[in-house]
Enzyme design. Structure first.
Site, mmCIF file in Angstrom:
data_model
loop_
_atom_site.group_PDB
_atom_site.id
_atom_site.type_symbol
_atom_site.label_atom_id
_atom_site.label_comp_id
_atom_site.label_asym_id
_atom_site.label_seq_id
_atom_site.Cartn_x
_atom_site.Cartn_y
_atom_site.Cartn_z
ATOM 1 N N SER A 258 -9.473 1.474 2.824
ATOM 2 C CA SER A 258 -8.533 2.303 2.114
ATOM 3 C C SER A 258 -7.452 1.501 1.377
ATOM 4 O O SER A 258 -6.763 2.056 0.527
ATOM 5 C CB SER A 258 -7.847 3.235 3.110
ATOM 6 O OG SER A 258 -7.104 2.484 4.057
ATOM 7 N N SER B 203 -10.314 -0.885 6.845
ATOM 8 C CA SER B 203 -9.574 -0.772 5.580
ATOM 9 C C SER B 203 -8.893 -2.036 5.090
ATOM 10 O O SER B 203 -8.324 -2.051 3.998
ATOM 11 C CB SER B 203 -8.527 0.337 5.696
ATOM 12 O OG SER B 203 -9.124 1.600 5.706
ATOM 13 N N LYS C 282 0.847 -1.203 0.000
ATOM 14 C CA LYS C 282 0.000 0.000 0.000
ATOM 15 C C LYS C 282 0.877 1.246 0.000
ATOM 16 O O LYS C 282 1.886 1.297 0.732
ATOM 17 C CB LYS C 282 -0.873 -0.041 1.260
ATOM 18 C CG LYS C 282 -1.913 1.060 1.376
ATOM 19 C CD LYS C 282 -2.734 0.852 2.660
ATOM 20 C CE LYS C 282 -3.883 1.827 2.771
ATOM 21 N NZ LYS C 282 -4.705 1.557 3.986
#
Lengths: 418, 418
Positions: free
Chosen positions: A135, A159, A65
């Site tokens: 996310s 997330s 990420k």
């Protein structure tokens, strides 16, 4: 293919050390124009370090990420460029821990803005008109689409578990503080937790053991004697039909595997945890992103600005109330796990991935568990509306990650009845 | 001069907004060649932002330990240069929180290497042949020497309380997670805590309220009704005479202020916390500094290398044992605070600052409290061998920072009997 299967193929000369890397590159070439899971891709390594050949993640391509800092790849923290680094002074701790275990960093995956709600460009690989969730959007989508077997994300509200459910993959948020977040942008330090996605429960387990040096997790013969409480948090909001059916299907799989379902009553104090999570997240984010807000508020998404300003208005007393309540409920829940159940089965998300990529869905069913710091694992067991994936999560007590993973691995190793 | 006194002088026209800044500059010019508290000094601001004139830290020059990142000053993390940043992309959250309250960043103070044991160049201002303590060496020395009224540090084992004791200043480590550590180098994430030094308890309190937006802390008339348990951790190691005398002196001051001393028995499980702290610190540091170790091990101090290698050898099971024991003892200690005492009086350090600056002293008496996450305040009440300062610490339950500070402020506001 699981990591173990790849390693067996390597050992038997049926595969070469960079085969998985190249297979992933090919898949990314084909699918990235549509899925848009990546912020940056790494160059192919010239060769692998053979001294790492026995390590548990040898030759495994991994997505990170884009709030995880790297020396040799840029980081943009989901900001679309108003905060941009060409390369950090030092890699995030996770990057080195992965490399030491033989993993290959494939690239940086799309994050929402600072891992909050402003979405990135990523589409759900099961239906490009839908969100992958957030996310950790790019990591979930990349794993779901077969672009990498393993990718890392973070969870502060929902997330990890929500995008795992929306994308139909395993997503594991270990107990809070299990993997060091050094070099990972923080948002709400008492909530932020590194986790990972994979298409196989075996790979979730292999990664846990590789990063913590805990013993390998092997399946039991059955789930006989395992007590499963069924309880979503919040429990006073009726989930939609897809989620109800996913929970019912998971219950039946668990029972067929030998587990005992236990009616689980949790008192009203647990319902307040969702609101406490919002308080802790907003108060801490307003502090933690104070410098970003001071410089970039004009460029930030409106939902992030709203949260940071809301956080500034929360009193210290209200924040302490939430922290004390969390501590009390952590102890109470430990009592539930000691006396009544081994794991809890709960909703992962409010339904299948919603239409559109302008929003990433609601973390409602994850907030309380994240606040409690307990390990959560999305099981991609069902499909709902329009054939979209819908998951459920298994939750265990803090520091019972190995037990949780063993139960999940056992469940997945059972034959699925017709 | 306290912050409040300076603000009164400003309000009455007896002082100008940059007076304190210039007074600090003068003191630094005079004393820095000997004390060596600073890594980098900021330029004087052209003028102050008058919109901040009512803020609680308006015009207050502040020192920042050099593991706290800044955009406009270099950061070296106590490495003497093998890791060096000319300026971060974004300030640490603390820097913006301080500036918003009107504070002026005076510069970066000397830290030991990554806030562990390899000492920097700083001397104890009370005796230049002695250590100021560590790891927040420069911040403690700068405040003790009158170079700044306020400076920030961190504590992972004993890095606030020990240098505060050695340098004869107030040093406050709030409850874990009170101030966001975003932009502060982490070492052991479940232990690292931002704190601050000041020469006046009033300024410790003002800073707490400024950073948390908690109400101002005002003294009580006396400590009547306040129960103080006397108990150092570990309790099975006899402190040296200087510390014994400091504890006795503090007890007598507390009693004269109206407090009731309560005999406090803590069972053997508390003694194990010192060892658990070492396990948590080493295990987490080995993860957290994995990237720094991979690149810079050859340049690192031997004690740091030893700790990181020791941390890698600790099993996941042993780490979990320490985390579970910590959680259990946090709950047990909360019971002690609920039922028996308001605060605990304990040793801050094993004695006065040792001779030499090649080592920074022993954090023994701080490890257990840091592990428990409880707020700790060094009170600089005594002098011992060679006239050197020797402090004691007051400890309260988690999230009882305001109560702890109020008790300390009340104590310090009482006349000292001849």
């Amino acid at each position: 293919m699981t990591i173990d299967a790849y390693h067996a193929a390597l050992a038997e000369g049926r595969a070469m050390p960079l085969d998985w890397w190249h297979a992933c590159s090919l898949r990314i070439d084909q699918r990235e124009p549509e899925v848009q899971a990546w912020e940056a891709l790494a160059e192919a390594p010239a060769a692998l370090d053979e001294r790492l050949a026995e390590r548990p993640l040898y030759g495994v391509p991994v997505g990170l990420k884009d709030i995880i800092e790297t020396v040799d790849l840029p980081t943009r923290w989901g900001t679309r460029g108003y905060l941009h680094s060409d390369g950090a002074l030092v890699d995030a701790a996770l990057v080195t821990l992965l490399r030491e275990q033989g993993a290959l960093i494939k690239g940086k995956t799309v994050s929402t803005e600072f891992a909050y709600f402003t979405p990135g460009k990523t589409h759900n690989p099961h239906d490009l008109t839908r969100t992958p969730g957030g996310s950790s959007s790019g990591s979930a989508a990349a794993v779901a689409d077969g672009m990498v077997p393993l990718a890392f994300g973070t969870q502060t509200a929902g997330s990890m578990i929500r995008p795992a459910s929306f994308c139909g993959v395993f997503g594991f948020k270990p107990t809070f503080d299990t993997v060091s977040a050094a070099g990972v942008k923080s948002f709400a330090p008492s909530l932020d937790t590194l986790g990972w996605f994979a298409r196989h429960i075996e790979d979730i387990c292999t990664t846990f053991s590789a990063l913590t040096r805990a013993p390998r997790i092997t399946p039991l013969e059955s789930l006989a004697g395992v007590r499963v409480g069924v309880r979503s948090l919040p429990g006073d909001v009726a989930p939609d039909d897809d989620v109800e059916q996913a929970l019912a299907h998971a219950q039946s799989r668990l029972e067929q595997a030998g587990a005992t379902l236990v009616p689980l009553a949790l008192d009203a104090r647990y319902e307040a945890l969702v609101e406490h999570q919002k308080v802790v997240m907003a108060y801490e984010a307003a502090q933690t992103l104070a410098s970003e807000y001071a410089r970039f508020a004009a460029q930030m998404g409106p939902k992030l600005v709203e949260l940071l300003e809301e956080g500034r208005a929360i009193s210290h007393a209200r924040y302490l109330e939430a922290r004390r309540a969390t501590n009390a409920m952590q102890q109470a829940l430990s009592g539930v796990f000691d006396e009544q159940v081994d794991v809890i089965l709960a909703a992962s998300a409010a339904g299948v991935a919603p239409q559109g990529i302008e929003a990433t869905g609601d973390p409602l069913y994850c907030r309380a568990w994240t606040l409690l710091g307990v390990p959560c694992l999305n099981l991609p067991l069902s499909h709902g509306t329009a054939g979209m994936p819908v998951g459920v999560q298994l939750v265990a007590d803090r520091w019972q990650d190995q037990r949780l993973l063993q139960i999940a691995r056992t469940l997945m190793s059972q034959e699925v009845p017709a």
